[in-house]
Design a protein around this motif. Structure first.
Motif, PDB file in Angstrom:
ATOM      1  N   GLU A 110     -12.374   0.481   3.447  1.00 60.72           N
ATOM      2  CA  GLU A 110     -12.039  -0.925   3.635  1.00 60.72           C
ATOM      3  C   GLU A 110     -13.296  -1.786   3.559  1.00 60.72           C
ATOM      4  OE1 GLU A 110      -9.764  -3.803   6.914  1.00 60.72           O
ATOM      5  OE2 GLU A 110      -9.771  -1.604   7.157  1.00 60.72           O
ATOM      6  N   SER A 144     -14.125  -2.520   0.023  1.00 61.63           N
ATOM      7  CA  SER A 144     -13.173  -3.492  -0.497  1.00 61.63           C
ATOM      8  C   SER A 144     -13.548  -4.906  -0.061  1.00 61.63           C
ATOM      9  CB  SER A 144     -11.760  -3.151  -0.015  1.00 61.63           C
ATOM     10  OG  SER A 144     -10.816  -4.043  -0.571  1.00 61.63           O
ATOM     11  N   ASP A 171      -6.470  -4.854  -3.022  1.00 64.08           N
ATOM     12  CA  ASP A 171      -6.923  -6.061  -2.346  1.00 64.08           C
ATOM     13  C   ASP A 171      -7.295  -7.158  -3.342  1.00 64.08           C
ATOM     14  OD1 ASP A 171      -6.485  -4.942   0.111  1.00 64.08           O
ATOM     15  OD2 ASP A 171      -8.585  -4.446   0.507  1.00 64.08           O
ATOM     16  N   TRP A 213      -8.220   2.997  -4.764  1.00 64.78           N
ATOM     17  CA  TRP A 213      -7.039   2.141  -4.829  1.00 64.78           C
ATOM     18  C   TRP A 213      -7.147   0.921  -3.921  1.00 64.78           C
ATOM     19  CZ3 TRP A 213      -4.420   0.993  -0.411  1.00 64.78           C
ATOM     20  CH2 TRP A 213      -4.561   1.853   0.680  1.00 64.78           C
ATOM     21  N   ARG A 214      -7.890   1.039  -2.818  1.00 64.27           N
ATOM     22  CA  ARG A 214      -7.909  -0.050  -1.842  1.00 64.27           C
ATOM     23  C   ARG A 214      -8.470  -1.343  -2.422  1.00 64.27           C
ATOM     24  NH1 ARG A 214      -7.379   0.126   3.567  1.00 64.27           N
ATOM     25  NH2 ARG A 214      -7.685   2.383   3.565  1.00 64.27           N
ATOM     26  N   GLY A 267       0.785  -1.231   0.000  1.00 62.70           N
ATOM     27  CA  GLY A 267       0.000   0.000   0.000  1.00 62.70           C
ATOM     28  C   GLY A 267       0.812   1.273   0.000  1.00 62.70           C
TER      29      GLY A 267
END
Length: 219
Positions: A139, A142, A84, A79-80, A65
């Motif tokens: 998160e 994701s 992932d 981007w997360r 990251g």
């Protein structure tokens, strides 16, 4: 495809971003694309109009990251889930996220796309699932996306858009376009009535008949 150097890989991301606009599957700067290159992720930057984007604008991010951008760009706000997905799905080398009209319409309705046509198999199963809603860039989003993509190559994101993956950037783009076509067809069916769906057995037959067809880089 194999890239001869990182500049060529960066250029491929820029070209794919512009292709999304030409294909009509994204508007403005709302979509984003990532590509695995060796042991890093290349991802489109945040807030840059695609027509103005250059290879040097593409952000490099480690699988931990940490990111670096030579021109001071910041990575896409999404981007997360890109990172992932690449970390958790080794066979995936590219991720396309966009807000195409019909996929997004169904996502707003929280409707997965069922087996209305044998091309549903582009997603790897008998449907294109819809992940629950969560704020973009989080998160939580994701985690929802990863769950929806566990056995699929594509999914919708509730009240948001869609994600398509592939072992190559070309394959991910092809999948994204095919999913939007399926979404358009399903939306059209719903204007008239409930569509007749293909059985699970039929989709299994299609997947077996395809063999490696669904993994080719040119379709």
């Amino acid at each position: 495809m194999k890239y001869q150097n990182i500049y060529q890989a960066r250029s491929a991301v820029v070209d794919a971003c512009n292709q999304m606009t030409k294909l009509g599957i994204n508007q403005g700067t709302s979509g984003n694309i990532s590509l695995r290159y060796d042991n890093i992720m290349l991802i489109s930057p945040s807030g840059i109009p695609y027509e103005n984007m250059e290879p040097g604008d593409i952000v490099e991010m480690t699988m931990d990251g940490e990111w670096h951008a030579s021109k001071g760009m910041v990575p896409s706000s999404e981007w997360r889930f890109h990172l992932d997905i690449l970390k958790n799905k080794p066979a995936v080398n590219a991720v396309v996220h966009a807000h195409p009209t019909y996929c997004t319409t169904l996502a707003i309705l929280n409707k997965p796309i069922p087996a209305i046509h044998y091309m549903i198999a582009v997603g790897g199963k008998n449907d294109i699932p819809c992940a629950p809603y969560a704020t973009y860039g989080t998160e939580e989003l994701s985690e929802y996306a990863l769950a929806a993509l566990r056995d699929h190559h594509a999914c919708l994101l509730a009240n948001h858009g869609m994600i398509a993956t592939g072992k190559s950037l070309e394959k991910a783009m092809w999948t994204a376009l095919e999913v939007e076509v399926l979404a358009h067809q399903y939306h059209a069916c719903l204007q008239v009535g409930e569509p007749v769906l293909l059985s699970d057995d039929e989709i299994d037959r299609v997947l077996k008949k395809w063999g490696e067809y669904g993994l080719r880089e040119s379709n």
